[in-house]
Design a protein around this motif. Structure first.
Motif, PDB file in Angstrom:
ATOM      1  N   ASP A 126       8.182 -19.088  41.934  1.00 57.61           N
ATOM      2  CA  ASP A 126       6.895 -19.289  41.274  1.00 57.61           C
ATOM      3  C   ASP A 126       6.858 -18.499  39.972  1.00 57.61           C
ATOM      4  O   ASP A 126       7.581 -17.518  39.798  1.00 57.61           O
ATOM      5  CB  ASP A 126       5.754 -18.850  42.196  1.00 57.61           C
ATOM      6  CG  ASP A 126       5.692 -19.702  43.460  1.00 57.61           C
ATOM      7  OD1 ASP A 126       6.145 -20.859  43.396  1.00 57.61           O
ATOM      8  OD2 ASP A 126       5.211 -19.196  44.498  1.00 57.61           O
ATOM      9  N   GLU A 127       6.002 -18.929  39.081  1.00 56.97           N
ATOM     10  CA  GLU A 127       5.912 -18.283  37.775  1.00 56.97           C
ATOM     11  C   GLU A 127       5.443 -16.838  37.925  1.00 56.97           C
ATOM     12  O   GLU A 127       4.511 -16.538  38.672  1.00 56.97           O
ATOM     13  CB  GLU A 127       4.957 -19.053  36.855  1.00 56.97           C
ATOM     14  CG  GLU A 127       5.461 -20.430  36.468  1.00 56.97           C
ATOM     15  CD  GLU A 127       6.779 -20.362  35.708  1.00 56.97           C
ATOM     16  OE1 GLU A 127       6.993 -19.353  34.996  1.00 56.97           O
ATOM     17  OE2 GLU A 127       7.579 -21.302  35.813  1.00 56.97           O
ATOM     18  N   GLY A 128       6.135 -15.957  37.201  1.00 62.12           N
ATOM     19  CA  GLY A 128       5.786 -14.541  37.246  1.00 62.12           C
ATOM     20  C   GLY A 128       6.356 -13.799  38.437  1.00 62.12           C
ATOM     21  O   GLY A 128       6.035 -12.619  38.633  1.00 62.12           O
ATOM     22  N   ILE A 129       7.205 -14.485  39.245  1.00 66.56           N
ATOM     23  CA  ILE A 129       7.739 -13.883  40.472  1.00 66.56           C
ATOM     24  C   ILE A 129       9.251 -14.090  40.501  1.00 66.56           C
ATOM     25  O   ILE A 129       9.755 -15.132  40.056  1.00 66.56           O
ATOM     26  CB  ILE A 129       7.095 -14.506  41.731  1.00 66.56           C
ATOM     27  CG1 ILE A 129       5.600 -14.201  41.768  1.00 66.56           C
ATOM     28  CG2 ILE A 129       7.763 -14.002  43.003  1.00 66.56           C
ATOM     29  CD1 ILE A 129       4.875 -14.875  42.923  1.00 66.56           C
ATOM     30  N   CYS A 130       9.956 -13.117  40.993  1.00 61.97           N
ATOM     31  CA  CYS A 130      11.382 -13.263  41.265  1.00 61.97           C
ATOM     32  C   CYS A 130      11.673 -12.706  42.652  1.00 61.97           C
ATOM     33  O   CYS A 130      10.971 -11.798  43.134  1.00 61.97           O
ATOM     34  CB  CYS A 130      12.235 -12.555  40.206  1.00 61.97           C
ATOM     35  SG  CYS A 130      12.100 -10.767  40.207  1.00 61.97           S
ATOM     36  N   TYR A 131      12.682 -13.248  43.296  1.00 63.91           N
ATOM     37  CA  TYR A 131      13.044 -12.870  44.660  1.00 63.91           C
ATOM     38  C   TYR A 131      14.395 -12.162  44.639  1.00 63.91           C
ATOM     39  O   TYR A 131      15.369 -12.665  44.055  1.00 63.91           O
ATOM     40  CB  TYR A 131      13.100 -14.102  45.561  1.00 63.91           C
ATOM     41  CG  TYR A 131      11.750 -14.765  45.728  1.00 63.91           C
ATOM     42  CD1 TYR A 131      10.835 -14.307  46.657  1.00 63.91           C
ATOM     43  CD2 TYR A 131      11.385 -15.853  44.920  1.00 63.91           C
ATOM     44  CE1 TYR A 131       9.595 -14.910  46.814  1.00 63.91           C
ATOM     45  CE2 TYR A 131      10.149 -16.455  45.054  1.00 63.91           C
ATOM     46  CZ  TYR A 131       9.255 -15.975  46.007  1.00 63.91           C
ATOM     47  OH  TYR A 131       8.033 -16.572  46.142  1.00 63.91           O
ATOM     48  N   LEU A 132      14.441 -10.985  45.290  1.00 66.87           N
ATOM     49  CA  LEU A 132      15.631 -10.138  45.304  1.00 66.87           C
ATOM     50  C   LEU A 132      16.129  -9.944  46.733  1.00 66.87           C
ATOM     51  O   LEU A 132      15.330 -10.004  47.684  1.00 66.87           O
ATOM     52  CB  LEU A 132      15.319  -8.758  44.702  1.00 66.87           C
ATOM     53  CG  LEU A 132      15.307  -8.579  43.181  1.00 66.87           C
ATOM     54  CD1 LEU A 132      14.167  -9.363  42.547  1.00 66.87           C
ATOM     55  CD2 LEU A 132      15.187  -7.110  42.824  1.00 66.87           C
ATOM     56  N   TYR A 141       8.717  -9.169  35.937  1.00 64.89           N
ATOM     57  CA  TYR A 141       8.322 -10.017  37.056  1.00 64.89           C
ATOM     58  C   TYR A 141       7.854  -9.128  38.205  1.00 64.89           C
ATOM     59  O   TYR A 141       8.246  -7.951  38.305  1.00 64.89           O
ATOM     60  CB  TYR A 141       9.485 -10.885  37.540  1.00 64.89           C
ATOM     61  CG  TYR A 141       9.936 -11.931  36.553  1.00 64.89           C
ATOM     62  CD1 TYR A 141       9.135 -13.025  36.260  1.00 64.89           C
ATOM     63  CD2 TYR A 141      11.178 -11.843  35.929  1.00 64.89           C
ATOM     64  CE1 TYR A 141       9.555 -13.997  35.359  1.00 64.89           C
ATOM     65  CE2 TYR A 141      11.611 -12.793  35.044  1.00 64.89           C
ATOM     66  CZ  TYR A 141      10.787 -13.875  34.759  1.00 64.89           C
ATOM     67  OH  TYR A 141      11.196 -14.835  33.859  1.00 64.89           O
ATOM     68  N   ARG A 142       7.053  -9.744  39.060  1.00 60.93           N
ATOM     69  CA  ARG A 142       6.738  -9.109  40.336  1.00 60.93           C
ATOM     70  C   ARG A 142       7.798  -9.559  41.348  1.00 60.93           C
ATOM     71  O   ARG A 142       8.036 -10.764  41.495  1.00 60.93           O
ATOM     72  CB  ARG A 142       5.344  -9.483  40.812  1.00 60.93           C
ATOM     73  CG  ARG A 142       4.249  -8.895  39.928  1.00 60.93           C
ATOM     74  CD  ARG A 142       2.909  -8.865  40.630  1.00 60.93           C
ATOM     75  NE  ARG A 142       1.908  -8.192  39.823  1.00 60.93           N
ATOM     76  CZ  ARG A 142       1.690  -6.878  39.841  1.00 60.93           C
ATOM     77  NH1 ARG A 142       2.410  -6.115  40.637  1.00 60.93           N
ATOM     78  NH2 ARG A 142       0.755  -6.348  39.075  1.00 60.93           N
ATOM     79  N   CYS A 143       8.417  -8.614  41.983  1.00 58.07           N
ATOM     80  CA  CYS A 143       9.554  -8.933  42.849  1.00 58.07           C
ATOM     81  C   CYS A 143       9.114  -8.928  44.313  1.00 58.07           C
ATOM     82  O   CYS A 143       8.256  -8.145  44.735  1.00 58.07           O
ATOM     83  CB  CYS A 143      10.699  -7.939  42.630  1.00 58.07           C
ATOM     84  SG  CYS A 143      10.288  -6.248  43.035  1.00 58.07           S
ATOM     85  N   TYR A 144       9.744  -9.812  45.064  1.00 58.10           N
ATOM     86  CA  TYR A 144       9.535  -9.922  46.505  1.00 58.10           C
ATOM     87  C   TYR A 144      10.898 -10.135  47.164  1.00 58.10           C
ATOM     88  O   TYR A 144      11.854 -10.599  46.534  1.00 58.10           O
ATOM     89  CB  TYR A 144       8.584 -11.083  46.847  1.00 58.10           C
ATOM     90  CG  TYR A 144       7.173 -10.876  46.358  1.00 58.10           C
ATOM     91  CD1 TYR A 144       6.241 -10.219  47.142  1.00 58.10           C
ATOM     92  CD2 TYR A 144       6.767 -11.345  45.095  1.00 58.10           C
ATOM     93  CE1 TYR A 144       4.925 -10.036  46.689  1.00 58.10           C
ATOM     94  CE2 TYR A 144       5.482 -11.161  44.639  1.00 58.10           C
ATOM     95  CZ  TYR A 144       4.566 -10.503  45.449  1.00 58.10           C
ATOM     96  OH  TYR A 144       3.282 -10.325  44.993  1.00 58.10           O
ATOM     97  N   SER A 145      10.952  -9.811  48.428  1.00 63.74           N
ATOM     98  CA  SER A 145      12.183 -10.050  49.184  1.00 63.74           C
ATOM     99  C   SER A 145      12.321 -11.539  49.495  1.00 63.74           C
ATOM    100  O   SER A 145      11.354 -12.303  49.419  1.00 63.74           O
ATOM    101  CB  SER A 145      12.182  -9.235  50.484  1.00 63.74           C
ATOM    102  OG  SER A 145      11.064  -9.565  51.284  1.00 63.74           O
ATOM    103  N   VAL A 146      13.519 -11.942  49.866  1.00 64.68           N
ATOM    104  CA  VAL A 146      13.797 -13.365  50.082  1.00 64.68           C
ATOM    105  C   VAL A 146      13.016 -13.903  51.262  1.00 64.68           C
ATOM    106  O   VAL A 146      12.696 -15.095  51.328  1.00 64.68           O
ATOM    107  CB  VAL A 146      15.313 -13.557  50.289  1.00 64.68           C
ATOM    108  CG1 VAL A 146      15.666 -15.028  50.483  1.00 64.68           C
ATOM    109  CG2 VAL A 146      16.081 -12.997  49.111  1.00 64.68           C
ATOM    110  N   SER A 147      12.665 -13.050  52.219  1.00 61.06           N
ATOM    111  CA  SER A 147      11.896 -13.520  53.377  1.00 61.06           C
ATOM    112  C   SER A 147      10.508 -14.011  52.987  1.00 61.06           C
ATOM    113  O   SER A 147       9.878 -14.745  53.747  1.00 61.06           O
ATOM    114  CB  SER A 147      11.778 -12.394  54.408  1.00 61.06           C
ATOM    115  OG  SER A 147      11.146 -11.262  53.844  1.00 61.06           O
TER     116      SER A 147
END
Length: 309
Positions: A88-94, A23-29
């Motif tokens: 969203d698909e292909g994305i996870c939030y860390l 997955y492509r990761c992003y922060s919770v913000s």
């Protein structure tokens, strides 16, 4: 005529029962939505897309769902749980602290694999700042913060929020493995000295020996700091400074009292010394002059033999 047997080397049939994807990761913000998701930053769980839930439900995995996150570019890894499947698909939030441990930037690729971890029995933490010592009961604060975590990994630096302040703690040791599950477990927690903490130095002063001046009685007058009446300066009502200087009062050496050491002192023994004075003996004159009621002489305000009119 050609003949061949395509089944001479049969291919093994493997059944995939482990979840593994990127997955492509992003922060919770970066999570879109009207609701504030700051609670994700206070724990060790991630948000995954709904397709992950659909794939996990078809696999023979054990609960609770635990995952291993790996950044193949930096060879960093950690473990986490899942909070929701709404990304969203292909994305996870860390959480932000998890991205720092993995050396990930916004939009970086992370490998997510399902794992089974042993239940934790012991963990040791090292605060990254001496400010953590200001907390009254750090074990209770840490126990309350770990409720939002699913697992711990040795070497990670986790972040907990307490009293509107973020404290970072490094996981120094976990038992029985380097990665353990802390869901419904009885875990002993220990703390190491905070990073940069220095114990206060204790100064032991050797007893000072009395000098020659202290043994001289002539120098005792300088040591006397007792109250002496009428030795201060005065103030005049008219504001003049004339005649208000204090006159020095000579100190009599007999007024200075020095304690007498108890040469019979023994360690562990307390001796109370009271100064007892003998009562004065009664003389014959004192016995004759005993008090007799109404034996005094009276006096009149009027003079005897007043004026005659």
């Amino acid at each position: 005529m050609f003949s061949f047997n395509m089944f001479d080397h049969p291919m093994p049939r493997t059944f995939q029962n482990r979840f593994s994807t990127q997955y492509r990761c992003y922060s919770v913000s970066m999570l879109a939505g009207p609701n504030d998701r700051s609670d994700v930053e206070k724990g060790g769980k991630i948000i995954m897309p709904p397709s992950a839930l659909d794939q996990l439900s078809r696999l023979n995995i054990t609960y609770p769902m635990l995952f291993k996150l790996t950044n193949k570019n930096s060879d960093r890894m950690t473990h986490c749980g899942v909070l929701e499947f709404v990304a969203d698909e292909g994305i996870c939030y860390l959480p932000h602290w998890m991205m720092q441990n993995l050396l990930l930037e916004e939009g970086g690729l992370v490998q997510v694999e399902s794992v089974n971890l042993m239940v934790a029995t012991y963990s040791k933490f090292q605060p990254q700042s001496p400010d953590f010592l200001d907390i009254t009961n750090p074990k209770a604060v840490l126990e309350n913060a770990l409720r939002n975590f699913a697992c711990l990994t040795t070497g990670d630096v986790v972040a907990i929020n307490y009293n509107e302040k973020i404290y970072e703690l490094r996981v120094m040791e976990t038992k029985p493995d380097k990665a353990v599950s802390i869901i419904e477990c009885d875990m002993n927690v220990d703390f190491d000295a905070p990073l940069g903490y220095k114990e206060p130095e204790r100064c032991y002063k050797a007893p000072e020996e009395p000098t020659e001046e202290e043994g001289d009685p002539n120098t005792w007058t300088d040591m006397d700091m007792r109250f002496r009446a009428f030795t201060g300066s005065g103030n005049r009502l008219d504001g003049k400074k004339k005649g208000i200087e204090p006159s020095p009062v000579p100190i009599d050496p007999s007024d200075i009292k020095r304690g007498i050491p108890n040469y019979e002192y023994k360690v562990g023994r307390i001796t109370f010394i009271r100064n007892s004075r003998p009562l004065p003996r009664k003389t014959t004159e004192d016995e004759d002059s005993e008090f007799i009621a109404f034996s005094g002489e009276g006096k009149s305000l009027r003079k005897k033999g007043g004026r005659k009119l």
